[in-house]
Design an enzyme around this catalytic site. Sequence first.
Site, PDB file in Angstrom:
ATOM      1  N   LYS A 138      -5.951  10.487   2.901  1.00 50.35           N
ATOM      2  CA  LYS A 138      -4.822   9.658   2.449  1.00 50.35           C
ATOM      3  C   LYS A 138      -4.178  10.271   1.212  1.00 50.35           C
ATOM      4  O   LYS A 138      -2.958  10.335   1.098  1.00 50.35           O
ATOM      5  CB  LYS A 138      -5.306   8.225   2.169  1.00 50.35           C
ATOM      6  N   ASP A 176      -1.739  -2.321   2.722  1.00 49.07           N
ATOM      7  CA  ASP A 176      -2.565  -2.379   3.932  1.00 49.07           C
ATOM      8  C   ASP A 176      -2.461  -3.752   4.601  1.00 49.07           C
ATOM      9  O   ASP A 176      -3.027  -3.969   5.676  1.00 49.07           O
ATOM     10  CB  ASP A 176      -4.021  -2.037   3.605  1.00 49.07           C
ATOM     11  N   GLN A 211     -10.680   0.815   0.296  1.00 48.30           N
ATOM     12  CA  GLN A 211     -11.187   1.400   1.538  1.00 48.30           C
ATOM     13  C   GLN A 211     -12.250   0.493   2.158  1.00 48.30           C
ATOM     14  O   GLN A 211     -13.169   0.049   1.490  1.00 48.30           O
ATOM     15  CB  GLN A 211     -11.771   2.794   1.241  1.00 48.30           C
TER      16      GLN A 211
END
Length: 284
Positions: free
Chosen positions: A54, A121, A98
């Site tokens: 990422k 996200d 994450q």
Amino acid sequence: MTAKILDGSATAKQIRAKLAEDVAKIKAERGITPRLSVILVGDDPASVTYTRMKKKACEAAGMISDLIYMPADCTQQQVKDTILQLNADPAVHGIMVQHPVPSHLDELDILSTVAVEKDVDGISALSLGKLVLGTADYTSCTPQGIVTLLETYGIPIKGAEAVVVGRSIILGKPAALALLERHATVTICHSRTQNLADVVRRADILVAAIGKPELIKGDWIKEGAVVVDAGYNKVEGREKDVGDVEFEAASGRASWITPVPGGVGPMTIAMLLSHTLKAAEKYG
Ligand code: NAP
């Protein structure tokens, strides 16, 4: 029928090239450099790889990416304090934690600490609620990647019978909502679904989001169906990672199919970058 490939790598590459142009533009016109902060708790090797990918992708697009490592034994409050600092930092446009976090931590509580305008996200409680309402700024990156891939290839979603196998908060549920939002008739399956094969056989669009190698058999696929395989599984003794669908057999029946790797995975990262740019444009 031999399925054509829904090429996530090629599509993501095009999206990322356009993103780099848009990033250059926002820097030149508004003096803003889109910035994503990724928090990694612990040192799970797969998560380390994903977070590095990422960061690399952000930097290739001209964005700033901070990778914040926190020890596996850190406390709930320490993670939340880190997020609160990032929420308050006007130079940070996107924040992601994450998944998964170590099991002593309350992941939902952590995810929901991310400010909604920086939740690129899309998996805080507020973002998920907004997704249900159809007002979310960002759908979770993998489901967004799936629908973007379908739309890029002109796959009709409206009116299609869509079956999503898997109901996780990051993938199955938001994928089902994203398809519903686009007027598919959606069925969600899970580990207690009876007669999974029969439900899958109805699908014009199948999204496999399970995490079990080749659980979906090729002969369950309806002739001409579109198969999106989000699964990513390591299998001992096999060189290549495999998806949740039997690729070769399904390819003989489907009209379109995603490969593993090179299907959904690259789209996920492209969506994360795209959401970070959107956050910088809207709130930067
Ligand atoms: P997860 O949280 O473990 O959820 C798996 C889902 O599959 C659950 O809803 C579970 O049902 C369901 N399931 C398990 N066994 C089943 C069975 N026999 N029949 C029907 N449903 C079954 O996994 P996830 O995080 O959603 O990830 C799923 C897969 O996608 C994994 O392979 C993961 O690596 C991959 N993934 C890929 C990306 C990408 O960018 N490509 C991103 C995220 C995840 P219950 O709810 O009943 O337990």
